[in-house]
Design a protein around this motif. Structure first.
Motif, mmCIF file in Angstrom:
data_model
loop_
_atom_site.group_PDB
_atom_site.id
_atom_site.type_symbol
_atom_site.label_atom_id
_atom_site.label_comp_id
_atom_site.label_asym_id
_atom_site.label_seq_id
_atom_site.Cartn_x
_atom_site.Cartn_y
_atom_site.Cartn_z
ATOM 1 N N GLU A 176 0.824 -1.215 0.000
ATOM 2 C CA GLU A 176 0.000 0.000 0.000
ATOM 3 C C GLU A 176 0.862 1.271 0.000
ATOM 4 O O GLU A 176 1.594 1.530 0.948
ATOM 5 N N SER A 177 0.747 2.070 -1.085
ATOM 6 C CA SER A 177 1.521 3.309 -1.127
ATOM 7 C C SER A 177 0.946 4.360 -2.071
ATOM 8 O O SER A 177 1.573 5.386 -2.302
ATOM 9 N N ARG B 177 4.853 -3.961 2.276
ATOM 10 C CA ARG B 177 5.671 -2.781 2.004
ATOM 11 C C ARG B 177 6.765 -2.635 3.061
ATOM 12 O O ARG B 177 6.507 -2.791 4.259
ATOM 13 N N GLY B 178 7.982 -2.314 2.627
ATOM 14 C CA GLY B 178 9.119 -2.256 3.544
ATOM 15 C C GLY B 178 8.935 -1.305 4.706
ATOM 16 O O GLY B 178 9.316 -1.618 5.840
ATOM 17 N N GLU B 179 8.346 -0.149 4.407
ATOM 18 C CA GLU B 179 8.281 0.914 5.427
ATOM 19 C C GLU B 179 7.286 0.636 6.556
ATOM 20 O O GLU B 179 7.046 1.501 7.387
ATOM 21 N N MET B 180 6.673 -0.548 6.572
ATOM 22 C CA MET B 180 5.659 -0.826 7.590
ATOM 23 C C MET B 180 6.213 -1.774 8.646
ATOM 24 O O MET B 180 5.848 -2.956 8.723
ATOM 25 N N TRP C 172 9.538 -9.013 2.877
ATOM 26 C CA TRP C 172 9.668 -7.575 3.131
ATOM 27 C C TRP C 172 10.026 -6.840 1.859
ATOM 28 O O TRP C 172 11.003 -7.172 1.198
ATOM 29 N N GLY C 173 9.270 -5.785 1.550
ATOM 30 C CA GLY C 173 9.647 -4.885 0.464
ATOM 31 C C GLY C 173 10.707 -3.920 0.953
ATOM 32 O O GLY C 173 11.198 -4.019 2.073
ATOM 33 N N ALA C 174 11.074 -2.948 0.080
ATOM 34 C CA ALA C 174 12.167 -2.055 0.490
ATOM 35 C C ALA C 174 12.011 -0.628 -0.029
ATOM 36 O O ALA C 174 12.990 0.110 -0.093
ATOM 37 N N GLY C 175 10.777 -0.257 -0.396
ATOM 38 C CA GLY C 175 10.562 1.141 -0.748
ATOM 39 C C GLY C 175 10.583 1.422 -2.229
ATOM 40 O O GLY C 175 11.632 1.762 -2.780
ATOM 41 N N ALA C 176 9.449 1.244 -2.890
ATOM 42 C CA ALA C 176 9.293 1.582 -4.305
ATOM 43 C C ALA C 176 7.802 1.485 -4.622
ATOM 44 O O ALA C 176 7.237 0.393 -4.611
ATOM 45 N N VAL D 229 6.138 1.724 -7.383
ATOM 46 C CA VAL D 229 5.741 1.006 -8.596
ATOM 47 C C VAL D 229 5.562 -0.490 -8.344
ATOM 48 O O VAL D 229 4.863 -1.187 -9.074
ATOM 49 N N VAL D 230 6.153 -0.987 -7.273
ATOM 50 C CA VAL D 230 6.045 -2.402 -6.937
ATOM 51 C C VAL D 230 4.599 -2.798 -6.620
ATOM 52 O O VAL D 230 4.235 -3.968 -6.666
ATOM 53 N N GLY E 44 12.141 -3.618 -9.290
ATOM 54 C CA GLY E 44 10.685 -3.696 -9.395
ATOM 55 C C GLY E 44 10.140 -3.000 -10.625
ATOM 56 O O GLY E 44 9.428 -2.007 -10.518
ATOM 57 N N GLU F 167 8.521 8.398 -8.529
ATOM 58 C CA GLU F 167 8.341 6.948 -8.421
ATOM 59 C C GLU F 167 8.431 6.232 -9.767
ATOM 60 O O GLU F 167 8.251 5.021 -9.830
ATOM 61 N N ILE G 160 16.110 -9.318 -1.403
ATOM 62 C CA ILE G 160 15.721 -8.140 -0.619
ATOM 63 C C ILE G 160 15.722 -8.432 0.888
ATOM 64 O O ILE G 160 16.293 -7.656 1.657
ATOM 65 N N HIS H 168 18.101 -6.487 3.693
ATOM 66 C CA HIS H 168 17.623 -5.945 4.971
ATOM 67 C C HIS H 168 18.453 -6.493 6.136
ATOM 68 O O HIS H 168 18.791 -5.770 7.070
ATOM 69 N N PHE I 101 17.584 0.022 -6.538
ATOM 70 C CA PHE I 101 16.242 0.382 -7.007
ATOM 71 C C PHE I 101 15.361 0.831 -5.845
ATOM 72 O O PHE I 101 14.416 1.582 -6.034
ATOM 73 N N TYR I 102 15.682 0.375 -4.644
ATOM 74 C CA TYR I 102 14.783 0.546 -3.501
ATOM 75 C C TYR I 102 15.327 1.575 -2.520
ATOM 76 O O TYR I 102 16.505 1.539 -2.167
ATOM 77 N N GLU I 103 14.430 2.464 -2.086
ATOM 78 C CA GLU I 103 14.885 3.630 -1.322
ATOM 79 C C GLU I 103 15.346 3.320 0.091
ATOM 80 O O GLU I 103 16.065 4.099 0.701
ATOM 81 N N MET I 104 14.922 2.189 0.632
ATOM 82 C CA MET I 104 15.276 1.929 2.027
ATOM 83 C C MET I 104 16.737 1.496 2.190
ATOM 84 O O MET I 104 17.271 1.554 3.293
ATOM 85 N N GLN J 210 7.847 9.170 10.115
ATOM 86 C CA GLN J 210 8.311 7.899 10.662
ATOM 87 C C GLN J 210 9.719 8.072 11.207
ATOM 88 O O GLN J 210 10.518 8.815 10.632
ATOM 89 N N TYR K 261 10.982 3.871 10.392
ATOM 90 C CA TYR K 261 9.800 3.209 9.824
ATOM 91 C C TYR K 261 8.713 2.890 10.845
ATOM 92 O O TYR K 261 7.884 2.022 10.637
ATOM 93 N N LEU L 139 14.519 -3.521 11.093
ATOM 94 C CA LEU L 139 13.187 -3.202 10.614
ATOM 95 C C LEU L 139 12.133 -3.757 11.557
ATOM 96 O O LEU L 139 11.315 -3.022 12.093
#
Lengths: 462, 201
Positions: free
Chosen positions: A95-96, A135-138, A175-179, A181-182, A197, A355, B27, B31, B65-68, B134, B137, B170
């Motif tokens: 979800e983003s 989503r990674g940020e959660m 775990w995702g990592a922030g994108a 478009v994914v 992604g 994005e 991924i 992490h 590709f991923y911002e984290m 956050q 996070y 995380l």
């Protein structure tokens, strides 16, 4: 109207609850509470009948996808090629979309409901392994779902020979990592394969044919799956008794921005109107400070905008589509009379420009151009030709007439959804949507910023 | 040193074991290495490539590709303030400016004491609770400028260490599939009809 400190944003009311019934309990995320409130009864009901019959229930109930496209889940499951195995389930918990806030609540507050939904889907559609992509940020959702999976494995609800039957499936938390478009389902699959992604070329249009590891794959949104335990426990008739024939059940929506009481609500699908949501006392209670409503985005940042003229439309995808927008991810963003429209459009366009995955030139270059042109207009450096340039760049992403709402004030007829596109996925068109809406409905606000600029005396060189 | 330590290597093998194709673990392993070192090192990417059977360039291609994922050390607390539309409408941009002033850094910067990195980020799924931010996070809702100041004080004084682990960690709770309960991976190369579908036919 009740709120709970442990479910920030969620507002309960005197309405049917299919997916949020447990939010009232502080320990709603534990197996103990889940079992005490009907948990895993839907799975038991499903396992007591043949898989095809469970699939028929989901088709019969017309459970619409809650991720954005609104495609019926039962139909989606049916798109897997007959007899081709293994098939996988990938849960889209990425979800983003700007304005969207519901899946995170469902994962944090009722993770077992999601797990049970995954199990029912796997059983019904013959899916051999499940990957729950969050989503990674959660961080909190990772912890809650991880703990819930550990509990569910230990209690025999997930894994080998579930509840003593032949049904066996593993659920892996990913775990995702922030994108952003994914969230597009083929990009989600690429990401789950350990890659960048980037959305896949179409056709095939559905990963149901060729998905994860080249195998038939169902990608379902968190809220979609969270509906299944209730459906199996209470039956198709009870489910379709709520909402309308084409949009049965409930939907979670988040209303944010300039309303008195922003919140996340589980509403009756198909009948609740935007006016109910924005002005109803059981919902947001009107616009902040008694201001007038200027515009609202009805279905996530990608959706063309509506004005007060569209307030009486119900939450029904077909009608909202004909009116020039989409219900998308159940996210409504409200802008009152004080809103600087070009700046609001810039905020949204910048999101999609940022994005863009960079694969398609119209999106990668076009999104950035849109952002830069809007930026200079907002900074007072725009020129009259910039407004035409915005349309020209936008049209290179979405050729032809872009969807927009009708306006009696401006003498405009609606152009229905969807749009045509020159890109693989919807990120490029989404960068243009706010620009097109803002320019079509509030052109004078852009012109006002430009007039200021041209009134500055210019010294011609010696 | 920046390769995975013995305990994390065990964890990495466990994670890889949850996927029918090892590369899917890329991924999650990135992490894990970020959790150990606070950022993703070249050595870690080389090691991950060996573990998931691809090249280090492919791992870097994915990671970047991923911002984290960070490729150099950042602050102990990564403070991400949302600037997307719902937050923009109710003071998100002003909150970013306030944070710049309080921390004395611009987005992307890290304070000299190594405690804080500030980022202006996009939508983090808390839109009704705007403006939102956050820390590593973990959300904070409807953040006023006073709330922000108090948060920074609390973080500096270590009063939130129990709730907010240092950047890189995380989730403090992980999934573990007990061996005796596992259904097992289903490889894309084994075209077998699932047992419960066979029974129905």
């Amino acid at each position: 109207m009740t709120t709970y400190p442990w479910a920030a944003g969620y507002v309960a009311g005197d309405r049917p609850q299919i997916v949020t019934a447990r939010f009232q309990y502080e320990d709603s995320h534990t197996l103990e509470r889940y079992l005490a409130t009907g948990g895993y009864q839907g799975l038991r009901a499903a396992l007591a009948k043949p898989a095809a019959s469970v699939h028929d229930d989901v088709k019969g109930a017309t459970v619409l996808g809650r991720g954005g496209a609104g495609f019926p889940a039962g139909t989606k499951w049916g798109l897997t090629p007959a007899g081709k195995f293994p098939r996988y389930l990938v849960v889209n918990g990425d979800e983003s979309e700007p304005g969207t806030y519901k899946d995170r609540l469902l994962m944090e507050c009722d993770p077992h409901q999601l797990i049970e939904g995954c199990l029912i889907a796997c059983y019904a559609a013959g899916l051999s392994q499940c990957f729950l992509y969050i989503r990674g940020e959660m961080a909190v959702a990772h912890e809650r779902v991880g703990r819930a999976l550990n509990e569910a494995y230990a209690a025999g609800y997930v894994g080998k020979n579930i509840l003593g039957t032949k049904f066996s499936v593993d659920i892996a938390l990913h775990w995702g990592a922030g994108a952003y478009v994914v969230g597009e389902e083929t990009a989600l699959i690429e990401s789950l394969e350990g890659k960048r992604g980037e959305p896949r070329l179409k056709p095939p249009y559905f990963p149901a044919a060729i998905g994860l590891y080249g195998q038939p794959t169902i990608v379902n949104n968190v809220e979609t799956l969270a509906n299944l335990p209730w459906l199996l426990r209470n039956g198709v008739e009870a489910y379709t008794a709520i909402g309308t024939q084409t949009s049965p059940g409930t939907r979670m929506v988040a209303v944010s921005g300039h309303v008195k009481r922003p919140g996340v609500f589980e509403i009756i699908n198909g009948t609740t109107t935007f006016r109910d949501l924005l002005y109803g006392e059981e919902f947001c209670g009107g616009i902040r400070n008694g201001n007038d409503l200027k515009a609202f985005v009805p279905g996530g940042g990608s959706a063309p905008w509506f004005t007060p003229e569209q307030l009486d439309l119900p939450f029904e995808g077909r009608l909202v589509g004909a009116a020039g927008s989409m219900l998308g991810s159940g996210a409504i963003m409200v802008m009152d009379s004080t809103t600087d429209i070009p700046k609001a459009a810039l905020s949204l366009t910048r999101f999609y420009a940022h994005e863009s995955c960079g694969q398609c030139t119209p999106c990668r270059e076009g999104g950035t151009w849109l952002e830069r042109i809007l930026s200079r207009i907002c900074d007072g450096h725009g020129t009259t030709s910039d407004l035409d340039l915005l349309i020209e760049v936008g049209t290179s992403i979405c050729p032809g007439d872009f969807p927009h709402a009708s306006s009696t004030k401006l003498g405009l007829e609606a152009t229905p959804f969807p749009y045509k596109m020159t890109t693989i996925c919807f990120v490029g068109p989404s960068a243009y949507a706010p620009v097109h809406s803002a320019l079509t409905l509030f052109r004078e606000e852009f012109e006002a910023k430009i007039v200021k600029r041209t009134s500055i005396p210019v010294t011609v060189g010696h | 040193m920046s390769r995975l330590n013995a305990a994390n290597l065990d964890l990495a093998q466990e994670i890889i074991g949850r996927y029918p194709v090892a590369r899917s673990a890329t991924i999650p392993l990135l992490h894990l290495s970020q959790e150990q070192n606070g950022y993703v090192t070249r050595d870690a990417m080389q090691q991950i490539a060996e573990l998931v059977d691809c090249t280090a360039a492919e791992v870097y291609g994915t990671a970047s590709f991923y911002e984290m994922f960070k490729f150099e050390p950042i602050g102990k607390f990564c403070v991400n303030i949302c600037r997307s539309i719902s937050c923009h409408l109710v003071g998100g941009d002003e909150l970013v400016e306030h944070a710049e002033h309080v921390l004395g850094i611009k987005p992307g910067g890290t304070t000299a004491d190594g405690l804080f990195t500030l980022e202006a980020v996009e939508c983090m799924a808390a839109c009704t609770e705007a403006p939102t931010l956050q820390v590593n996070y973990r959300h904070r809702f409807r953040v006023t400028h006073e709330d922000f100041d108090r948060l920074i004080d609390d973080l500096r004084a270590g009063r939130l260490d129990g709730e907010i682990p240092p950047h890189g960690t995380l989730a403090r709770e992980r999934q573990h599939i007990p061996a005796d309960r596992a259904a097992g991976n289903v490889s894309p190369d084994t075209p077998i009809t699932p047992a419960w579908m066979e029974a129905a036919q």
